[in-house]
Design a protein around this motif. Structure first.
Motif, mmCIF file in Angstrom:
data_model
loop_
_atom_site.group_PDB
_atom_site.id
_atom_site.type_symbol
_atom_site.label_atom_id
_atom_site.label_comp_id
_atom_site.label_asym_id
_atom_site.label_seq_id
_atom_site.Cartn_x
_atom_site.Cartn_y
_atom_site.Cartn_z
ATOM 1 N N ASN A 220 51.632 46.046 54.512
ATOM 2 C CA ASN A 220 50.852 45.597 53.236
ATOM 3 C C ASN A 220 50.509 44.220 53.435
ATOM 4 O OD1 ASN A 220 53.033 44.332 51.849
ATOM 5 N ND2 ASN A 220 53.633 46.203 50.984
ATOM 6 N N GLY A 221 50.973 43.368 54.275
ATOM 7 C CA GLY A 221 50.617 41.985 54.486
ATOM 8 C C GLY A 221 51.706 41.069 53.597
ATOM 9 N N THR A 222 52.639 41.590 53.086
ATOM 10 C CA THR A 222 53.416 40.495 52.084
ATOM 11 C C THR A 222 54.217 39.685 53.148
ATOM 12 O OG1 THR A 222 53.668 42.414 50.342
ATOM 13 C CG2 THR A 222 55.311 40.670 50.332
ATOM 14 N N VAL A 223 54.575 40.216 54.117
ATOM 15 C CA VAL A 223 55.698 39.349 55.215
ATOM 16 C C VAL A 223 54.639 39.659 56.581
ATOM 17 C CG1 VAL A 223 57.369 39.271 53.765
ATOM 18 C CG2 VAL A 223 57.161 41.130 55.523
ATOM 19 N N GLU A 224 55.326 38.709 57.289
ATOM 20 C CA GLU A 224 54.586 38.742 58.553
ATOM 21 C C GLU A 224 55.454 38.203 59.916
ATOM 22 O OE1 GLU A 224 50.824 36.606 61.052
ATOM 23 O OE2 GLU A 224 50.973 36.275 58.991
ATOM 24 N N ILE A 225 55.463 38.652 60.815
ATOM 25 C CA ILE A 225 56.448 38.390 61.983
ATOM 26 C C ILE A 225 55.528 37.345 62.767
ATOM 27 C CG2 ILE A 225 57.348 38.825 64.343
ATOM 28 C CD1 ILE A 225 58.247 41.457 62.923
ATOM 29 N N HIS A 226 55.453 36.188 63.103
ATOM 30 C CA HIS A 226 54.898 35.090 63.859
ATOM 31 C C HIS A 226 55.217 35.023 65.388
ATOM 32 C CE1 HIS A 226 52.537 33.365 60.693
ATOM 33 N NE2 HIS A 226 53.486 33.630 59.948
ATOM 34 N N ALA A 227 56.597 35.250 65.622
ATOM 35 C CA ALA A 227 56.948 35.039 66.853
ATOM 36 C C ALA A 227 58.440 35.756 67.201
ATOM 37 C CB ALA A 227 56.872 33.503 67.211
ATOM 38 N N ILE A 228 58.477 36.142 68.554
ATOM 39 C CA ILE A 228 60.030 36.676 68.710
ATOM 40 C C ILE A 228 60.171 36.139 70.130
ATOM 41 C CG2 ILE A 228 61.196 38.880 69.407
ATOM 42 C CD1 ILE A 228 59.306 40.215 67.380
ATOM 43 N N ALA A 229 61.313 35.586 70.175
ATOM 44 C CA ALA A 229 61.999 35.233 71.649
ATOM 45 C C ALA A 229 63.144 36.077 71.789
ATOM 46 C CB ALA A 229 62.284 33.921 71.566
ATOM 47 N N ARG A 230 63.354 36.739 72.782
ATOM 48 C CA ARG A 230 64.518 37.814 73.081
ATOM 49 C C ARG A 230 65.128 37.517 74.685
ATOM 50 N NH1 ARG A 230 64.283 44.312 73.432
ATOM 51 N NH2 ARG A 230 66.563 44.639 73.088
ATOM 52 N N GLU A 231 66.144 37.843 74.531
ATOM 53 C CA GLU A 231 66.917 37.976 75.883
ATOM 54 C C GLU A 231 67.811 39.271 75.537
ATOM 55 O OE1 GLU A 231 69.243 34.639 76.803
ATOM 56 O OE2 GLU A 231 67.532 33.309 77.113
ATOM 57 N N PRO A 232 67.106 40.504 76.075
ATOM 58 C CA PRO A 232 67.719 41.723 75.521
ATOM 59 C C PRO A 232 69.155 41.560 76.196
ATOM 60 C CG PRO A 232 65.998 41.919 77.383
ATOM 61 C CD PRO A 232 66.009 40.489 76.948
ATOM 62 N N GLY A 233 69.835 42.465 74.970
ATOM 63 C CA GLY A 233 71.286 42.725 75.050
ATOM 64 C C GLY A 233 72.135 41.566 74.755
ATOM 65 N N ARG A 235 70.614 38.098 72.595
ATOM 66 C CA ARG A 235 70.324 37.601 71.195
ATOM 67 C C ARG A 235 68.507 37.441 71.054
ATOM 68 N NH1 ARG A 235 72.387 31.749 69.531
ATOM 69 N NH2 ARG A 235 72.126 31.695 67.283
ATOM 70 N N THR A 236 68.392 37.579 70.070
ATOM 71 C CA THR A 236 66.953 37.656 69.490
ATOM 72 C C THR A 236 66.729 36.727 68.294
ATOM 73 O OG1 THR A 236 66.487 39.755 70.342
ATOM 74 C CG2 THR A 236 64.989 38.904 68.545
ATOM 75 N N LYS A 237 65.509 35.773 68.440
ATOM 76 C CA LYS A 237 65.057 35.078 67.298
ATOM 77 C C LYS A 237 63.771 35.422 66.997
ATOM 78 C CE LYS A 237 67.796 30.602 67.988
ATOM 79 N NZ LYS A 237 68.121 30.414 66.685
ATOM 80 N N VAL A 277 64.475 33.661 61.031
ATOM 81 C CA VAL A 277 64.283 32.357 60.478
ATOM 82 C C VAL A 277 62.801 31.922 59.959
ATOM 83 C CG1 VAL A 277 65.584 31.384 62.198
ATOM 84 C CG2 VAL A 277 63.255 31.115 62.536
ATOM 85 N N ASN A 278 62.796 31.174 58.978
ATOM 86 C CA ASN A 278 61.508 30.748 58.360
ATOM 87 C C ASN A 278 60.464 30.243 59.229
ATOM 88 O OD1 ASN A 278 61.724 31.763 55.699
ATOM 89 N ND2 ASN A 278 63.312 30.289 55.534
ATOM 90 N N TRP A 279 59.227 30.822 59.450
ATOM 91 C CA TRP A 279 58.246 30.089 60.315
ATOM 92 C C TRP A 279 57.583 29.003 59.365
ATOM 93 C CZ3 TRP A 279 52.950 29.579 59.283
ATOM 94 C CH2 TRP A 279 52.169 28.959 60.234
ATOM 95 N N SER A 280 57.037 27.929 60.163
ATOM 96 C CA SER A 280 56.353 26.904 59.219
ATOM 97 C C SER A 280 55.301 26.286 60.079
ATOM 98 C CB SER A 280 57.397 25.826 58.938
ATOM 99 O OG SER A 280 56.668 24.906 58.395
ATOM 100 N N ASP A 281 54.044 25.947 59.303
ATOM 101 C CA ASP A 281 53.087 25.482 60.107
ATOM 102 C C ASP A 281 53.425 23.906 60.628
ATOM 103 O OD1 ASP A 281 52.873 24.548 57.562
ATOM 104 O OD2 ASP A 281 50.755 25.254 57.312
ATOM 105 N N ASN A 282 54.572 23.446 59.909
ATOM 106 C CA ASN A 282 54.810 22.040 60.325
ATOM 107 C C ASN A 282 56.060 22.253 61.302
ATOM 108 O OD1 ASN A 282 56.683 19.843 60.389
ATOM 109 N ND2 ASN A 282 55.915 19.318 58.102
ATOM 110 N N LYS A 331 61.266 29.144 73.448
ATOM 111 C CA LYS A 331 60.301 30.089 73.471
ATOM 112 C C LYS A 331 59.688 30.553 72.089
ATOM 113 C CE LYS A 331 62.863 32.471 77.388
ATOM 114 N NZ LYS A 331 63.514 33.487 77.598
ATOM 115 N N LEU A 332 60.515 30.413 71.138
ATOM 116 C CA LEU A 332 59.911 30.936 69.725
ATOM 117 C C LEU A 332 59.010 29.687 69.389
ATOM 118 C CD1 LEU A 332 60.879 33.001 67.544
ATOM 119 C CD2 LEU A 332 62.037 31.253 66.312
#
Length: 367
Positions: A220-233, A235-237, A277-282, A331-332
């Protein structure tokens, strides 16, 4: 046609089409290709460019051999070329087609035709099934592991088999034949041998779609995923934000008592840690968030590179084990990050009590 009844094949086009779920023109083209291959095998030459036309009304067939018109008097290949004086007025460089009525074929040619039909129908059916999966790219689907090979895992998806290559697997995950498994439809890769349906568990998109299932606020657009950086198995940010004031995006993804993020971890395994983590345009603020849990003193940003200053006790936290934290943060954010030690503030030198007393006496005597 010995061993291959053309009239029967003509009448079977519609039946095969309905049975295999293929368009009639595709089935007809396969049969015509088979006729051309059989004729080339028995009557022609392997270099010939041959096409066949099957009349569905009367079951008769003709083949056409394409030849290029060349100058008279030159040595030529009769399978693919024809001198201008035999080309019926065609210009040099043009293509002439010689027609031949198909009558009967021997046993070998008939077998060739049947093999071509079986193989091409199988390929066409396979392509049709894969085409149906094109609309499902980047979606999750359940399957069963059918075979485990050194460099890939085959997953039975029902109508098709998905290939999970080494780079799309989760490091350290054990795959057992017969086990149920959830995968992402990654892509349909077409090559000279046909097409492959590629699936993944090790991609960033797999993580995203798992959260889409667990966090309805994404839809519904309340929250959004901006980026994902992953090393499978390992850690993921994930960088997230909210479009609604007062809604905590990180808390929304974590869920009450961590139930949402735990559901994702149950799917990928507890060995892989997830940082939200929180995304920021700053960008400076975004870099600070991306490097959490490290505490950052200062960020100096220049184009696509940044110097990040930390205290000595935070340096190892910022860098992470084997450089993992700073690597994933880079990466993120899309910024090359250099972790630097901040200079410790200089302490004022303390005087002793005697010096202070003498200084006070000197001040009073001057008065």
């Amino acid at each position: 046609m010995e061993g291959l009844d053309l009239k029967q094949m003509s009448s079977m086009v519609k039946v095969i089409s309905e049975e295999k779920g293929l368009p009639e023109e595709v089935v007809l083209n396969i049969i015509e290709t088979a006729i051309a291959a059989a004729w080339r095998k028995e009557e022609g030459d392997k270099d010939m460019n041959v096409r066949a036309v099957l009349n569905l009304d009367n079951g008769e067939a003709e083949v056409y051999v394409a030849k290029e018109v060349i100058e008279d008097g030159l040595a030529y290949n009769p399978a693919t070329e024809i001198p201008a004086d035999l080309a019926g007025g065609k210009e040099i460089g043009e293509i002439v087609e010689e027609s031949h009525k198909v009558t009967t074929f021997g046993r070998v040619a008939s077998m060739t035709a049947k093999q071509v039909i079986v193989q091409r129908l199988r390929e066409a059916e396979h392509d049709a099934i894969l085409t149906a999966y094109e609309d499902k790219v980047n979606t999750l689907i359940n399957g069963t592991i059918s075979r485990v090979e050194p460099r890939l895992v085959r997953v039975d998806l029902g109508k098709a088999t998905g290939l999970m290559l080494k780079q799309d697997q989760i490091e350290g995950e054990y795959y057992k034949v017969g086990s149920r498994i959830k995968v992402l439809i990654k892509a349909i890769e077409r090559n000279e041998r046909g097409a492959d349906l590629l699936v993944s568990r090790g991609s960033s998109e797999f993580i995203k779609q798992l959260f889409v299932q667990e966090v309805p606020e994404i839809e519904n657009g309340t929250v959004e995923i901006h980026a994902i950086a992953r090393e499978p198995g390992r850690r993921t940010k994930i960088a997230v934000s909210s479009s609604v004031p007062g809604v905590d995006p990180v808390g929304t993804f974590v869920g009450g008592r961590g139930v949402r993020v735990q559901a994702v971890m149950n799917e990928i395994g507890d060995r892989e840690k997830i940082d939200i983590v929180n995304w920021s345009d700053n960008m400076s603020e975004y870099i600070r968030e991306a490097l959490s849990p490290a505490e950052i003193i200062k960020v100096e940003l220049e184009d696509k590179r940044a110097k990040v200053y930390v205290s000595e006790d935070q340096q190892s936290v910022a860098i992470g084990r084997q450089g993992q934290n700073v690597r994933l943060a880079s990466k993120l954010t899309g910024i090359e990050l250099d972790i630097e030690l901040a200079e410790a503030p200089k302490k004022k030198k303390r005087g002793n009590a005697e010096d202070s007393l003498l200084s006070a006496l000197e001040d009073s005597s001057e008065e």
